[in-house]
Design a protein around this motif. Structure first.
Motif, PDB file in Angstrom:
ATOM      1  N   LEU A  35       0.873  -1.170   0.000  1.00  0.00           N
ATOM      2  CA  LEU A  35       0.000   0.000   0.000  1.00  0.00           C
ATOM      3  C   LEU A  35       0.910   1.220   0.000  1.00  0.00           C
ATOM      4  N   HIS A  36       1.124   1.787  -1.187  1.00  0.00           N
ATOM      5  CA  HIS A  36       2.045   2.913  -1.334  1.00  0.00           C
ATOM      6  C   HIS A  36       1.296   4.198  -0.984  1.00  0.00           C
ATOM      7  N   VAL A  37       1.556   4.709   0.222  1.00  0.00           N
ATOM      8  CA  VAL A  37       0.863   5.893   0.713  1.00  0.00           C
ATOM      9  C   VAL A  37       1.570   7.142   0.211  1.00  0.00           C
ATOM     10  N   VAL A  38       0.780   8.071  -0.350  1.00  0.00           N
ATOM     11  CA  VAL A  38       1.300   9.314  -0.922  1.00  0.00           C
ATOM     12  C   VAL A  38       0.584  10.485  -0.263  1.00  0.00           C
ATOM     13  N   ASP A  39       1.330  11.530   0.052  1.00  0.00           N
ATOM     14  CA  ASP A  39       0.723  12.769   0.554  1.00  0.00           C
ATOM     15  C   ASP A  39       0.129  13.510  -0.639  1.00  0.00           C
ATOM     16  N   ALA A  40      -1.196  13.453  -0.779  1.00  0.00           N
ATOM     17  CA  ALA A  40      -1.855  14.063  -1.929  1.00  0.00           C
ATOM     18  C   ALA A  40      -1.671  15.572  -1.969  1.00  0.00           C
ATOM     19  N   SER A  41      -1.340  16.179  -0.821  1.00  0.00           N
ATOM     20  CA  SER A  41      -1.213  17.637  -0.755  1.00  0.00           C
ATOM     21  C   SER A  41       0.214  18.124  -0.961  1.00  0.00           C
ATOM     22  N   LEU A  69      -6.416  19.318   0.549  1.00  0.00           N
ATOM     23  CA  LEU A  69      -6.555  19.802  -0.821  1.00  0.00           C
ATOM     24  C   LEU A  69      -7.736  20.767  -0.927  1.00  0.00           C
ATOM     25  N   PRO A  70      -7.704  21.685  -1.907  1.00  0.00           N
ATOM     26  CA  PRO A  70      -8.889  22.506  -2.168  1.00  0.00           C
ATOM     27  C   PRO A  70     -10.080  21.607  -2.480  1.00  0.00           C
ATOM     28  N   SER A  71     -11.261  22.037  -2.103  1.00  0.00           N
ATOM     29  CA  SER A  71     -12.449  21.183  -2.244  1.00  0.00           C
ATOM     30  C   SER A  71     -12.657  20.706  -3.672  1.00  0.00           C
ATOM     31  N   GLU A  72     -12.323  21.560  -4.670  1.00  0.00           N
ATOM     32  CA  GLU A  72     -12.541  21.172  -6.072  1.00  0.00           C
ATOM     33  C   GLU A  72     -11.553  20.112  -6.550  1.00  0.00           C
ATOM     34  N   ASP A  73     -10.468  19.912  -5.805  1.00  0.00           N
ATOM     35  CA  ASP A  73      -9.450  18.935  -6.212  1.00  0.00           C
ATOM     36  C   ASP A  73      -9.538  17.621  -5.445  1.00  0.00           C
ATOM     37  N   ARG A  74     -10.492  17.496  -4.557  1.00  0.00           N
ATOM     38  CA  ARG A  74     -10.569  16.308  -3.712  1.00  0.00           C
ATOM     39  C   ARG A  74     -11.267  15.158  -4.441  1.00  0.00           C
ATOM     40  N   ASN A  75     -10.527  14.068  -4.622  1.00  0.00           N
ATOM     41  CA  ASN A  75     -11.126  12.826  -5.094  1.00  0.00           C
ATOM     42  C   ASN A  75     -11.475  11.978  -3.884  1.00  0.00           C
ATOM     43  N   THR A  76     -12.415  11.104  -4.042  1.00  0.00           N
ATOM     44  CA  THR A  76     -12.785  10.223  -2.939  1.00  0.00           C
ATOM     45  C   THR A  76     -12.928   8.801  -3.455  1.00  0.00           C
ATOM     46  N   GLY A  77     -12.654   7.846  -2.574  1.00  0.00           N
ATOM     47  CA  GLY A  77     -12.907   6.456  -2.885  1.00  0.00           C
ATOM     48  C   GLY A  77     -11.915   5.853  -3.854  1.00  0.00           C
ATOM     49  N   ILE A  78     -12.358   4.780  -4.504  1.00  0.00           N
ATOM     50  CA  ILE A  78     -11.514   4.007  -5.407  1.00  0.00           C
ATOM     51  C   ILE A  78     -11.536   4.598  -6.804  1.00  0.00           C
ATOM     52  N   ARG A 115     -10.316   3.741 -10.767  1.00  0.00           N
ATOM     53  CA  ARG A 115      -9.950   2.590 -11.585  1.00  0.00           C
ATOM     54  C   ARG A 115      -9.371   3.038 -12.925  1.00  0.00           C
ATOM     55  N   ASP A 116      -8.589   2.129 -13.516  1.00  0.00           N
ATOM     56  CA  ASP A 116      -8.023   2.436 -14.827  1.00  0.00           C
ATOM     57  C   ASP A 116      -9.000   2.010 -15.929  1.00  0.00           C
ATOM     58  N   GLY A 117      -8.565   2.104 -17.174  1.00  0.00           N
ATOM     59  CA  GLY A 117      -9.437   1.806 -18.304  1.00  0.00           C
ATOM     60  C   GLY A 117      -9.905   0.363 -18.353  1.00  0.00           C
ATOM     61  N   ARG A 118      -9.187  -0.539 -17.681  1.00  0.00           N
ATOM     62  CA  ARG A 118      -9.563  -1.951 -17.659  1.00  0.00           C
ATOM     63  C   ARG A 118     -10.388  -2.324 -16.428  1.00  0.00           C
ATOM     64  N   GLY A 119     -10.723  -1.318 -15.645  1.00  0.00           N
ATOM     65  CA  GLY A 119     -11.528  -1.582 -14.462  1.00  0.00           C
ATOM     66  C   GLY A 119     -10.736  -2.030 -13.250  1.00  0.00           C
ATOM     67  N   ARG A 120      -9.410  -2.022 -13.345  1.00  0.00           N
ATOM     68  CA  ARG A 120      -8.574  -2.415 -12.224  1.00  0.00           C
ATOM     69  C   ARG A 120      -8.362  -1.244 -11.268  1.00  0.00           C
ATOM     70  N   ILE A 121      -8.116  -1.557 -10.001  1.00  0.00           N
ATOM     71  CA  ILE A 121      -7.891  -0.495  -9.010  1.00  0.00           C
ATOM     72  C   ILE A 121      -6.591   0.233  -9.334  1.00  0.00           C
ATOM     73  N   ALA A 122      -6.698   1.537  -9.532  1.00  0.00           N
ATOM     74  CA  ALA A 122      -5.512   2.346  -9.812  1.00  0.00           C
ATOM     75  C   ALA A 122      -5.049   3.086  -8.557  1.00  0.00           C
ATOM     76  N   ALA A 123      -6.007   3.547  -7.752  1.00  0.00           N
ATOM     77  CA  ALA A 123      -5.656   4.322  -6.563  1.00  0.00           C
ATOM     78  C   ALA A 123      -6.861   4.408  -5.639  1.00  0.00           C
ATOM     79  N   VAL A 124      -6.563   4.736  -4.387  1.00  0.00           N
ATOM     80  CA  VAL A 124      -7.601   5.016  -3.396  1.00  0.00           C
ATOM     81  C   VAL A 124      -7.292   6.370  -2.787  1.00  0.00           C
ATOM     82  N   TYR A 125      -8.304   7.215  -2.683  1.00  0.00           N
ATOM     83  CA  TYR A 125      -8.137   8.552  -2.115  1.00  0.00           C
ATOM     84  C   TYR A 125      -8.838   8.603  -0.764  1.00  0.00           C
ATOM     85  N   LEU A 126      -8.123   9.122   0.250  1.00  0.00           N
ATOM     86  CA  LEU A 126      -8.700   9.141   1.596  1.00  0.00           C
ATOM     87  C   LEU A 126      -8.023  10.186   2.468  1.00  0.00           C
TER      88      LEU A 126
END
Length: 393
Positions: free
Chosen positions: A298-304, A339-348, A350-361
């Motif tokens: 689980l590669h944790v990244v500081d989104a900010s 992050l600014p509210s307009e830049d916040r992603n949430t949840g899972i 997926r990439d073009g094949r439907g595989r998990i690409a990232a999780v935002y939390l």
């Protein structure tokens, strides 16, 4: 001489006054001048945080630009003269170079600046020495410190000579130096044997887990991206978590129930940092082994973080070095609350094949935690069981 930083030995009251020196080398880095300058400034800001984490007071930051490092002084003679004036004028106790210095450069700089000098490696080791809590962590820190000190022993005798005078120093001094080198070599061998025994014990403890089919997920990432906060949020373990670099040095593992079909072992590991020297990676091989032996990272990244792409690259570089780059990996973007509210992603995501690409939390606000649990469950369901792995085709 040790790499200790923190309390001033003269007063035992105030933090050491530290001057940070950063040199922008023309031969280093790629991209536009603006991008390289931004990266240089980010590295300096990180170094200031490292000094703070070590307990020092960063009172002055000096920069320079060179085509390549000066062989004897890293910076040029003119710059060293400027630094010497600043050291005297600002009561500097310690000068930290945000680079890896050779023993000769470190010794020459101390002579010219008339104060202690640490390079980036020594600074990181000073933090490690303060933070290691377990027996294994302390052994790893000592091994790294001694390996770093071995080529710098003569520096301490330079200080001794300035205090006692040079008459009669050469013979006994050289004899003492060779004695110390032999003692250090012996201690390094002893530490390696102790760590090898701990490695065997770790492997024995891991066997029941593996035979039971329990998968291991390891939290990895740059230092201070919130791995321990996320670990505590998921496991309620109460692991040490602070907004500071290298808050975690010792590996912690907990069993985590996901659903009736999935329970995992979740491990929290030491954070990575840019330009992590090979000697540190080697010394911490026992801790990093938990990463290399994991089933999923689980590669944790500081989104900010402004420099998050570089941090991702630095982590992936270390993963390649410890041969963990082929382990399945879920990218976990933490600190979305910053992050600014307009830049916040949430949840899972997926990439073009439907595989998990990232999780935002946000581990701090506990938003998106269920999405991560769902992602872990999905990975568990897709992974072979022990029976599947041992079945003969």
């Amino acid at each position: 001489m040790s790499g200790r930083i923190g309390r001033n030995s003269a007063t035992q009251a105030q933090p050491e006054r530290v001057m940070l020196v950063g040199v922008m080398l023309d031969k280093e880095g790629t991209g536009s001048s603006a991008a390289r300058l931004s990266g240089f400034q980010t590295a300096l800001a990180e170094a200031v945080e490292l000094i703070k984490a070590a307990g020092g007071d960063s009172v002055l930051v000096e920069t320079a630009k060179r085509d390549r490092p000066h062989t004897a002084l890293f910076v040029g003679t003119g710059k060293v003269e400027e630094l010497a004036v600043d050291v005297a004028a600002n009561g500097i106790d310690l000068v930290v170079f945000n680079h890896e210095l050779t023993p000769t450069q470190e010794r020459n700089l101390e002579k010219e600046l008339k104060c202690r000098v640490l390079d980036r490696v020594g600074l990181i080791l000073a933090i490690f020495a303060q933070r290691a809590r377990t027996q294994e962590g302390r052994l790893q820190v000592e091994l790294a410190q001694l390996s770093h000190l071995a080529g710098r022993l003569i520096r301490g005798y330079g200080h001794l000579q300035s205090q006692r005078g040079g008459i009669g120093m050469k013979g006994p001094g050289e004899t003492k130096l060779e004695t110390d080198r032999r003692l250090i070599a012996h201690r390094i061998n002893t530490l390696k044997k102790q760590l090898a025994n701990l490695k065997k014990q770790r492997a024995l403890r891991r066997k029941p887990r593996e035979s039971g089919g329990i998968k291991t997920f390891a939290l990895v990432g740059y230092t201070n991206v919130g791995k321990s906060t996320l670990f505590n949020c998921l496991t309620k373990a109460g692991a040490y978590a602070q907004d500071q670099l290298f808050a975690t040095l010792d590996t912690t593992a907990r069993r985590l129930y996901i659903n009736p079909e999935c329970s995992i072992i979740l491990t929290d590991t030491v954070g990575f940092v840019s330009d992590l020297p090979h000697k540190l990676i080697s010394a911490f091989s026992a801790t990093l082994e938990e990463t290399a032996q994991a089933d999923v990272l689980l590669h944790v990244v500081d989104a900010s973080a402004p420099g998050k792409e570089q941090q991702i690259e630095d982590v992936e570089s270390v993963l390649r070095e410890i041969k963990a780059d082929r382990i399945p990996c879920i990218r976990v973007y933490n600190k979305t609350d910053l992050l600014p509210s307009e830049d916040r992603n949430t949840g899972i995501q997926r990439d073009g094949r439907g595989r998990i690409a990232a999780v935002y939390l946000s581990a701090e606000e506990k938003n998106g935690i269920n999405a991560l649990r769902d992602a872990v469950a999905e990975y568990c369901a897709a992974m072979p069981t022990t029976d599947d792995e041992t079945e003969t085709p």
